[in-house]
Design an enzyme around this catalytic site. Structure first.
Site, PDB file in Angstrom:
ATOM      1  N   TYR A 128       6.991   0.213   8.706  1.00 17.59           N
ATOM      2  CA  TYR A 128       6.298   1.467   8.419  1.00 17.59           C
ATOM      3  C   TYR A 128       7.302   2.573   8.081  1.00 17.59           C
ATOM      4  O   TYR A 128       7.184   3.258   7.061  1.00 17.59           O
ATOM      5  CB  TYR A 128       5.434   1.864   9.626  1.00 17.59           C
ATOM      6  CG  TYR A 128       4.909   3.270   9.553  1.00 17.59           C
ATOM      7  CD1 TYR A 128       4.045   3.659   8.526  1.00 17.59           C
ATOM      8  CD2 TYR A 128       5.279   4.233  10.490  1.00 17.59           C
ATOM      9  CE1 TYR A 128       3.566   4.960   8.449  1.00 17.59           C
ATOM     10  CE2 TYR A 128       4.808   5.532  10.418  1.00 17.59           C
ATOM     11  CZ  TYR A 128       3.962   5.887   9.398  1.00 17.59           C
ATOM     12  OH  TYR A 128       3.501   7.181   9.312  1.00 17.59           O
TER      13      TYR A 128
ATOM     14  N   ASN B 271       0.825  -1.211   0.000  1.00 15.18           N
ATOM     15  CA  ASN B 271       0.000   0.000   0.000  1.00 15.18           C
ATOM     16  C   ASN B 271       0.862   1.265   0.000  1.00 15.18           C
ATOM     17  O   ASN B 271       0.649   2.177  -0.811  1.00 15.18           O
ATOM     18  CB  ASN B 271      -0.919  -0.012   1.232  1.00 15.18           C
ATOM     19  CG  ASN B 271      -1.978   1.071   1.177  1.00 15.18           C
ATOM     20  OD1 ASN B 271      -2.555   1.332   0.126  1.00 15.18           O
ATOM     21  ND2 ASN B 271      -2.220   1.725   2.289  1.00 15.18           N
TER      22      ASN B 271
END
Ligand code: UFG
Length: 328
Positions: free
Chosen positions: A140, A91
């Protein structure tokens, strides 16, 4: 200006959308609503679409004659990025490359990108300046750093103008528009503490009180989400083809977990019981921004810098919306 905000129905994205909207810009939120909320977007300004849908992105850019993009759409839960990195790499990286391709095809050459202090990992120096080594310690942070590198290369090769804004802890809620923070699951400190004040939790767990800080709990730089939004507008106004900005967005002041809990007690009048538990994996002791460059480059100063004032805006939202946005 005509601006597309990916993730414009999310927490920071919706605050930027309303700030831009109130300032008279023509804003369009582009969001797949997997985490965003339809109700968070100004009326009639939402395009429901996915970053991977290149054709839809391109059509939105052309149809609304978009001149610049603010790119908020991303997964941002550090813990989940460790257990499900595939989703994060897909994503946050592949999705962003799809957006950059669509922008090139539609001749849109300005972008403001949501980066993070997580790209610094465990910093050597605090307050953290932009010259601190970027060495993420979780997937992340890696995904956000990878995109910072891609943007630098695209700026050089394709004349893209970009700003990578490295947020510290986004907090609070708008005092001017009917929006606030609603994550599922909620993992952030301030909304969790306020759930205790609302009677939805018995107590707040404090992840470690044996850090090398004055009260032993972690220190973070809580920056009000509306101050983040105004920095985005200022950054957008600075962008020219090929120009690069890499800026920390924080207040320059830290608050410990115990100080945040105390601020919540003051604001809500609730005793807020606590339980000290073990450290949460991957939490650095102290993350505080040196935001001098953003102050100078953008002629920007955060307005809401006192932790009690930040909490008060969040409390207003959570009292009015105790279970967050209405589910559809
Ligand atoms: N904390 C608790 N109890 C809780 C929740 C949080 O003690 O129930 C503590 C955390 O250990 C941390 C502080 O409160 O010390 C703040 O935690 P948050 O989860 O609210 O925020 P983080 O600092 O972990 O996360 C923020 C951003 C991320 C970013 C990260 C960089 O939300 O997007 O900083 O480290 F990646």
């Amino acid at each position: 200006m005509n601006v597309l905000l990916t993730g414009g129905a999310g927490y920071v994205g919706s605050h930027a959308a309303w700030t831009m909207h109130r300032a008279g810009h023509d804003v369009w939120a582009y969001d797949n609503l997997c985490e965003g909320h339809r109700q968070a977007v100004p009326e009639g300004r939402l395009v429901v679409g996915d970053l991977m849908d290149r054709a839809k992105l391109e059509a939105a850019l052309r149809e609304h004659q978009i001149e610049a993009v603010m790119h908020f759409a991303a997964f941002a839960n550090v813990g989940i990025s460790v257990t499900n990195p595939a989703e994060y790499y897909q994503n946050n990286i592949v999705g962003t490359l799809s957006l950059l391709d669509a922008m090139r095809t539609a001749n849109v050459n300005r972008i403001v990108f949501s980066s993070t202090c997580a790209t610094y990992g465990t910093p050597e120096q605090v307050p953290i300046t932009e010259s601190e080594k970027q060495a993420p310690i979780n997937p992340y942070g890696f995904t956000k750093l990878a995109i910072e590198h891609a943007l630098a290369d695209y700026a050089h090769a394709y004349d893209l103008g970009y700003a990578a804004l490295r947020y510290f802890n986004a907090s609070g809620a708008s005092t001017e528009s009917p929006i606030g923070e609603d994550h599922d699951p909620e993992t952030h400190l301030i909304p969790l503490v306020l759930q205790v004040a609302l009677g939805q939790r018995d107590h707040i767990k404090i992840f470690g009180n044996d850090y090398p800080t004055p009260d032993g709990t972690c220190i973070r730089d809580y920056i009000h989400v509306d101050d983040l939004a105004t920095a985005h507008v200022a950054a957008l106004e600075k962008l020219a083809p090929g120009s690069q900005l890499k800026l920390n967005l924080g207040t320059g002041h830290g608050a410990s977990v115990m100080q945040v809990v105390e601020a919540c007690r003051q604001v809500t009048g609730h005793p807020i019981p606590i339980e000290i538990v073990g450290r949460r994996e991957g939490d650095p002791a102290e993350l505080v921004a040196d935001a001098t460059q953003a102050n100078q480059t953008l002629n920007w100063q955060p307005k809401c810098t006192d932790i009690e004032a930040v909490v008060a805006t969040a409390w207003q939202w959570h009292q009015k919306n105790p279970t967050g946005y209405e589910k559809e």
